[in-house]
Design a protein around this motif. Structure first.
Motif, PDB file in Angstrom:
ATOM      1  N   HIS A 257       0.862  -1.177   0.000  1.00 45.54           N
ATOM      2  CA  HIS A 257       0.000   0.000   0.000  1.00 45.54           C
ATOM      3  C   HIS A 257       0.899   1.228   0.000  1.00 45.54           C
ATOM      4  O   HIS A 257       1.921   1.239   0.691  1.00 45.54           O
TER       5      HIS A 257
ATOM      6  N   LYS B  38     -15.485   0.658   1.891  1.00 44.43           N
ATOM      7  CA  LYS B  38     -14.177   0.014   2.038  1.00 44.43           C
ATOM      8  C   LYS B  38     -14.274  -1.193   2.969  1.00 44.43           C
ATOM      9  O   LYS B  38     -13.518  -2.159   2.804  1.00 44.43           O
TER      10      LYS B  38
ATOM     11  N   ILE C 216     -15.379  -3.934   0.688  1.00 45.55           N
ATOM     12  CA  ILE C 216     -14.284  -4.358  -0.189  1.00 45.55           C
ATOM     13  C   ILE C 216     -13.302  -5.219   0.603  1.00 45.55           C
ATOM     14  O   ILE C 216     -12.853  -6.277   0.127  1.00 45.55           O
TER      15      ILE C 216
ATOM     16  N   HIS D 239     -15.402  -5.645  -8.238  1.00 43.57           N
ATOM     17  CA  HIS D 239     -15.160  -4.305  -8.770  1.00 43.57           C
ATOM     18  C   HIS D 239     -16.240  -3.384  -8.218  1.00 43.57           C
ATOM     19  O   HIS D 239     -17.415  -3.756  -8.150  1.00 43.57           O
TER      20      HIS D 239
ATOM     21  N   ARG E 148     -13.361   6.808  -6.890  1.00 38.73           N
ATOM     22  CA  ARG E 148     -12.330   5.811  -7.111  1.00 38.73           C
ATOM     23  C   ARG E 148     -12.968   4.498  -7.571  1.00 38.73           C
ATOM     24  O   ARG E 148     -14.052   4.119  -7.104  1.00 38.73           O
TER      25      ARG E 148
ATOM     26  N   TYR F 278     -12.364   0.527  -7.479  1.00 39.23           N
ATOM     27  CA  TYR F 278     -11.640  -0.551  -6.820  1.00 39.23           C
ATOM     28  C   TYR F 278     -11.888  -1.861  -7.557  1.00 39.23           C
ATOM     29  O   TYR F 278     -13.042  -2.213  -7.839  1.00 39.23           O
ATOM     30  N   THR F 279     -10.812  -2.571  -7.863  1.00 42.81           N
ATOM     31  CA  THR F 279     -10.898  -3.882  -8.501  1.00 42.81           C
ATOM     32  C   THR F 279      -9.987  -4.825  -7.729  1.00 42.81           C
ATOM     33  O   THR F 279      -8.854  -4.455  -7.403  1.00 42.81           O
ATOM     34  N   TRP F 280     -10.451  -6.050  -7.450  1.00 42.22           N
ATOM     35  CA  TRP F 280      -9.629  -6.942  -6.630  1.00 42.22           C
ATOM     36  C   TRP F 280      -9.801  -8.404  -7.042  1.00 42.22           C
ATOM     37  O   TRP F 280     -10.848  -8.797  -7.552  1.00 42.22           O
TER      38      TRP F 280
ATOM     39  N   GLY G 112      -5.505  -5.712  -4.828  1.00 46.56           N
ATOM     40  CA  GLY G 112      -6.473  -4.713  -5.270  1.00 46.56           C
ATOM     41  C   GLY G 112      -5.823  -3.637  -6.120  1.00 46.56           C
ATOM     42  O   GLY G 112      -4.618  -3.366  -6.016  1.00 46.56           O
TER      43      GLY G 112
ATOM     44  N   VAL H 283      -6.608   0.424  -7.460  1.00 51.83           N
ATOM     45  CA  VAL H 283      -7.428   1.627  -7.279  1.00 51.83           C
ATOM     46  C   VAL H 283      -7.100   2.598  -8.401  1.00 51.83           C
ATOM     47  O   VAL H 283      -5.925   2.947  -8.614  1.00 51.83           O
TER      48      VAL H 283
END
Length: 1166
Positions: free
Chosen positions: A564, A592, A595, A606, A626, A628-630, A641, A643
């Protein structure tokens, strides 16, 4: 005519109230009060009071100034907006830069970031990297088991029979008190030569392994020598692994005896004080040696527990807590007739760093009294373990009891709670020197699949509080191949200097049998580990194609981040893992949380969210969008993930195939061009492998130019993407100089500089002399103005950053408080017009249906000149050359920010609450300060009226200066001091108390740090070493109010009118207010400065634990386990002759040099 005189306490129209101190009166809540986002409800009379007061401020028949009306202030706001917009249109060059990009459309391509493909590719690359380490681990573990199985135990083995490199030998030779200094280097210890290796950040020798043995273990013991003998064969396997995978870093075997053998060899990094490193207490070893644990520690605090014994118990509990990891759960209770938790935790809690700190502090407050009641203690412990309504490990369950002895076996309790299945192991610890019968304690442990230990003195604490791991390892060993599963650790600090790493671990089992047909051995030999540096994993992630605000992150099953951009611990303690939760790395919200839960569960996903982000300098909060894909990283406990802001979906990729053009653009990087084209800062990126890095940008540019004279941008040793984009942006920003900046007179609009920064890594500042005062980061992706401009529409103002407190503004000059503060109090020196305010905006480029923001442009305003201009724009003059308006006799005039600056305060405040401009000359030196430090009363009113919203968070990675020791001159804590009568009594010399005291003194020579106020001091000097701490951060950002707004700061006769209005297309708030009449209406000051904190209340946090998952495997039971080895009592009868002799030596000032105890469990004889 002069403005009517106003004195403190004088009668004023408005609500009839007596003068009072804020916040004891008035409708506004104090700074800590909760309020709805739309502001507190206000009575109708209060809403109308500003309008009612306006005509009353002028006396009939006399000249007077009234507070400006709302439409007047809105007019001033429009003038300010137009002035800023005009300057930015002329000098910023946003539109011209768009045209330049379009004119050079043939020199670049627009590429797309496809989140799902990107994150899956990176996850696959990380999986491949870790899989190579897994294969090496398996080869090592198999080889170790075979080597040990083939090894023949030698009872008569001697030190000179074993030749190895002792990693601590060099450090011991440097220690004047070391035995090796007196007798020279041991014949069995190798002397090696080392070469510097940047991969290890250390000097290494690839031909040998190194051995580290804990300080409290005797190197010459039979057990240790046999261990060294058979592990020597691992050397060849280590080397073969490196041959197959040259990227391997440290390969380590941590033995259950405490021996560490690692490859390649390197000298041990010895601390300044005693070296307390023991591999068995490292996070990676603990995780690999046993399955997760649910542990309840119960401590006997009955009256029979003397001061010395109680001290040993407290230290033992703290050491026991250090054997637990974040996968474990624990609670600690004390008992006499009744049992009660030592802390506020009423149930099992996760054994993370902050919870263990609470336990350790609470344990120190235990007091001995009452009678021993084992039943109360064990019933409490079993009730804790049976509580299924809480989050826990749900694997190994155990009770650890510390006592000085007792007669009760509490068999009825075990029959009720634990028999016949015996799912809870019981470990008993007899603490201190006493004459009690230890048989009941042995029986409790043996009857419940546990182990009995004795802790007679402080030297036995560390070894005996970690030996229980051998017992927990039995089911793993008996499970065989099923338990041979690689686990990956949390992030932690490498003890040998690699920095932050994760480690793959694999247990190594004892495959020997005691004889033909006998049961196989149940002992775990140790844990094999291979390190992976976080930097090596980061290299697999996209660097610059995601833009300044895009990033990749990864978390584990606890929700702790592996990767991160905000994982930046300021100080690290190698004894503890680095555990930063994803929700603490970012600003927490419900999206979050969802997620994080999905990632922990190993799902793909996503989601586009609106969220809050901190600026890079942690002064501002922005509300942003934003994506987010993970995805999970297969074969690991990690999830990855990605961002991306919407504007980073596309990026530019330069295509400079024309070498003539490459040379032309490259020439604009040469310092010889700076005078005419402006100064160029280049981002310190890794453009080529042979490029020498430097923190000085001038030197870095020089190194870059020298390298480019030897290689081409298309060279294989260079990053072609970075180089081409850098050179392209050099040419594009030069064209901006040519088309816009060069022909403009900056002084006309009081500008110190104009600038442009790009994704490609160029920051061009014009004119060249302005670069002398340029303090922004040369890496645009690390510059706060750059990242904030991308996230905000319009013009972003950034005043100079000022730290610390300053003296409050002087609203009304007096002989004691002049208008201009003394020079020594001025935090900003306004010399040579060098203090400036940055104004920047992003350049949005639309190419077809693709939109991106590849650059940021801006200007630097001259602070003093623009402060004067601000007065004119917020006045009744139409332009600067027009004479100031005078209010004649018998006329009525509105106040303005220029003529009436002695009575009217006019300021521009940015979205973080920092002062940008003021009509008060004495406030110019406070530009950049949080406005509450300038005018606390007015800032509080703005907050209470919802112009600002507050966000509080905690920084768990901060570093704080060490606290001065509070026990200087005091005796060692917890040490029993005998009286004169004791010394004169011969019986006392043969008593357990004397023997225990002697052992305290003896071990104090070795473990002297344990007698200090802070055990952690053993790792470094407390006078110079910073320690990790928690800092509370508070930021403010614009609230829900967007319209023009009039209000009153109500405090009776000291009330003030104010008007506030957001400036369109900027991050500014325009505020006009009456200057304070007197000091009786003092406001509670809003705080923005980072402050030291204990963090959120842990007792409340554990009631709502964050979601986590433990490891998916658990080995806590095996039907074939042999529990007969459950510990035996040991007697330590003191010898009068030895005691007297040693005591005489101590009294004569000749302390003996004792051999360290052989602190290795008897069952380790292989």
């Amino acid at each position: 005519m002069a403005v009517p005189a106003r004195t403190c306490g004088a009668s004023r129209p408005g609500p009839a109230q007596t003068a009072c101190h804020w916040p004891g009166c008035g409708p506004q809540p104090g700074p800590g009060a909760r309020r709805p986002a739309s502001g507190p409800p206000r009575p109708l009379w209060l809403l109308l009071s500003p309008l009612l007061l306006l005509p009353l401020l002028a006396a009939p028949g006399a000249s007077a100034y009234s507070f400006p009306q709302q439409h007047t202030m809105q007019h001033w706001a429009r003038r300010l907006e137009q002035e800023v917009d005009g300057v930015m249109r002329i000098f910023g060059g946003v539109q011209q830069l768009r045209e330049i990009y379009k004119d050079n459309r043939n020199l670049f391509e627009v590429q797309e970031n496809e989140p799902q493909k990107l994150v899956e590719k990176v996850a696959g690359d990380i999986e491949s990297l870790l899989d190579r380490k897994v294969q090496a681990l398996k080869r090592l573990a198999d080889a170790a088991e075979n080597f040990q199985k083939a090894h023949r135990w030698q009872d008569n083995i001697k030190e000179e029979d074993i030749v190895y490199y002792d990693a601590k030998a060099d450090a011991e030779l440097d220690d004047p008190e070391s035995e090796d200094v007196e007798r020279g280097f041991k014949a069995s210890t190798l002397r090696l030569d080392f070469i510097e290796d940047p991969n290890f950040k250390n000097k290494v020798n690839y031909s040998y392994t190194a051995v580290q043995i804990p300080t409290d273990i005797y190197k010459g013991s039979t057990v240790i020598l046999n261990e060294l003998n058979w592990t020597e064969a691992l050397e060849n396997v280590f080397m073969e692994n490196r041959r197959q995978d040259p990227t391997l870093l440290w390969q380590v075997f941590g033995s259950a005896t405490g021996v560490t053998r690692y490859y390649p060899a390197t000298p041990w990094r010895a601390p300044k004080k005693i070296d307390l490193y023991d591999v068995r207490r490292r996070p990676w070893y603990i995780q690999g040696a046993s399955s997760p644990k649910d542990m309840v520690i119960i401590v006997d605090v009955s009256g029979s527990v003397s001061g010395l014994t109680l001290k040993l118990m407290k230290t033992s509990v703290c050491e026991m807590l250090d054997t637990l990891s974040d996968d474990d759960y624990v609670n600690v209770a004390s008992f006499n007739e009744k049992a009660q938790p030592v802390s506020c935790f009423t149930h099992l809690v996760q054994a993370n760093v902050r919870n263990k700190k609470v336990f350790k502090e609470a344990v120190q407050g235990m007091v001995a009294k009452g009678t021993t009641g084992y039943k109360a203690g064990f019933e409490y412990a079993f009730d804790q373990l049976q509580n299924s309504n809480i989050t826990r490990a749900n694997c190994n369950k155990m009770i650890m009891m510390f006592t000085d002895g007792g007669e009760d076996r509490v068999q009825d309790v075990f029959e009720k709670y634990n028999w016949p299945n015996r799912t809870v192991r019981v470990f008993t610890f007899s603490v201190g020197q006493h004459n009690y019968d230890v048989t009941p304690l042995q029986w409790m442990a043996c009857a419940n699949k546990g182990y009995y230990f004795e802790i007679p003195s402080i030297g036995a604490i560390r070894i005996n509080t970690q030996e229980y791991l051998d017992v927990l390892g039995r089911p793993m060993v008996l499970a065989g191949k099923e338990a041979k599963q690689v686990q990956w650790t949390n992030v932690y600090e490498d003890a040998l200097g690699l920095g932050l790493v994760v480690t793959g671990t694999l247990p190594v089992f004892n495959l020997t049998q005691d004889g033909p047909g006998e049961k196989k051995n149940q002992l775990i030999l140790g844990v094999m580990g291979i390190d992976v540096a976080l930097n090596d994993i980061k290299r697999l992630t996209p660097n610059y194609t995601l833009g300044a605000n895009g990033y990749v992150f990864a978390i584990d099953l606890n929700g702790y981040v592996l990767l991160h951009p905000n994982l930046k611990p300021q100080t690290t303690n190698f004894r503890e893992p680095v555990t930063l939760d994803f929700l603490d790395a970012e600003l927490e919200d419900e999206n979050k949380e969802e997620i994080r839960r999905s990632m922990i569960d190993g799902n793909k996903g996503h989601k586009q969210i609106r969220t809050l982000v901190k600026s890079l300098d942690e002064r501002y909060i922005d509300e942003v969008t934003r994506n987010y894909t993970w995805v999970p990283i297969r074969s690991t406990n990690y999830s990855l993930g990605l961002v991306l802001p919407p504007y980073s979906t596309f990026y530019l990729q330069a295509n400079l195939s024309d070498q003539i053009l490459q040379v032309k653009y490259f020439e604009f990087l040469l310092p010889s061009s700076f005078e005419s084209e402006g100064h160029v800062f280049i981002a310190p990126r890794e453009y080529c492998k042979d490029l020498n890095a430097s923190d000085n940008n001038t030197e870095f540019l020089k190194n870059f130019i020298e390298l480019m004279e030897k290689v081409t941008p298309d060279s294989k040793q260079c990053n072609n993407f970075l180089l081409h984009n850098l050179i392209l942006d050099t040419g594009i920003t030069q064209q901006l100089v040519e088309r816009v900046w060069r022909d403009q007179d900056l002084n006309t609009y009081s500008l110190l500089a104009v600038f442009a920064a790009t994704d490609g890594g160029i920051t061009r500042v014009f004119p060249n002399k302005a670069a002398e005062d340029w303090t922004e980061n040369p890496e645009p992706f690390n510059a706060s103005f750059y990242r904030r401009s991308l996230d905000n529409h319009g013009y972003v103002f950034k005043p100079p950053h000022q730290d610390g407190e300053c003296p409050p503004s002087v609203p009304n000059p007096t002989p004691d408080f002049p208008t201009q503060p003394p020079a020594l109090l001025r935090p900003l020196e306004l010399e040579n017009d060098t203090v400036g305010i940055l104004v920047s905006t992003a350049v949005e480029l639309s190419l077809g249906r693709r939109t991106l923001r590849p650059a940021v442009v801006g200007v630097k305003l001259d602070l003093e000149a623009w402060a004067e201009k601000f007065k004119v724009l917020a006045s009744n003059r139409t332009h600067q050359d027009q004479p100031q308006q005078q209010c004649g006799p018998n006329s009525h005039c509105e106040m303005d920010c220029e003529v009436n600056n002695e009575d009217l305060l006019c300021v521009l405040i940015d979205d973080g609450g920092f002062l940008v401009l003021s009509n008060q000359n004495h406030q110019w030196d406070q530009v950049g300060r949080f406005f509450s430090e300038v005018d606390a009363n007015l800032m509080l009113a703005l907050y209470n009226n919802s112009f600002y919203t507050r966000k509080e968070s905690y920084d768990y990675q901060a570093a704080c200066a060490p606290q001065p020791p509070g026990n200087l001159g005091a005796a060692p804590r917890g040490v029993f001091v005998p009286t004169v009568a004791d010394f004169l009594n011969l019986a006392w010399w043969t008593s357990a108390a004397a023997w225990s005291l002697f052992q305290q003194l003896l071990y104090g020579l070795i473990y002297h740090s344990w007698f200090q106020a802070d055990p952690a001091e053993a790792e470094g000097s407390p006078e110079t070493r910073e320690s990790s701490c928690v800092m509370k951060q508070t930021q403010y950002y614009f609230g829900s109010v967007n319209a023009s707004y009039n209000a009153i700061i109500d405090c009776g006769n000291c009330s003030r009118l104010f008007h506030a209005q957001r400036l369109t297309n900027t991050n500014l708030l325009f505020v006009v207010a009456e200057k304070p009449l007197c000091s009786q209406c003092e406001a509670g000051r809003l705080l923005q400065k980072e402050t030291h904190s204990d963090g959120p209340e842990q007792c409340e946090l554990v009631q709502r634990p964050r979601y986590r998952r433990g490891p998916h495997i658990c080995f806590d039971y095996n039907a074939t386990e042999d529990t007969s080895d459950c510990g035996r009592g040991a007697s330590f009868p003191p010898s009068l002759g030895v005691l007297v002799s040693l005591q005489l030596l101590l009294l004569l000032g000749l302390p003996p040099r004792p051999q360290p105890q052989v602190l290795v469990h008897a069952s380790r004889r292989l």
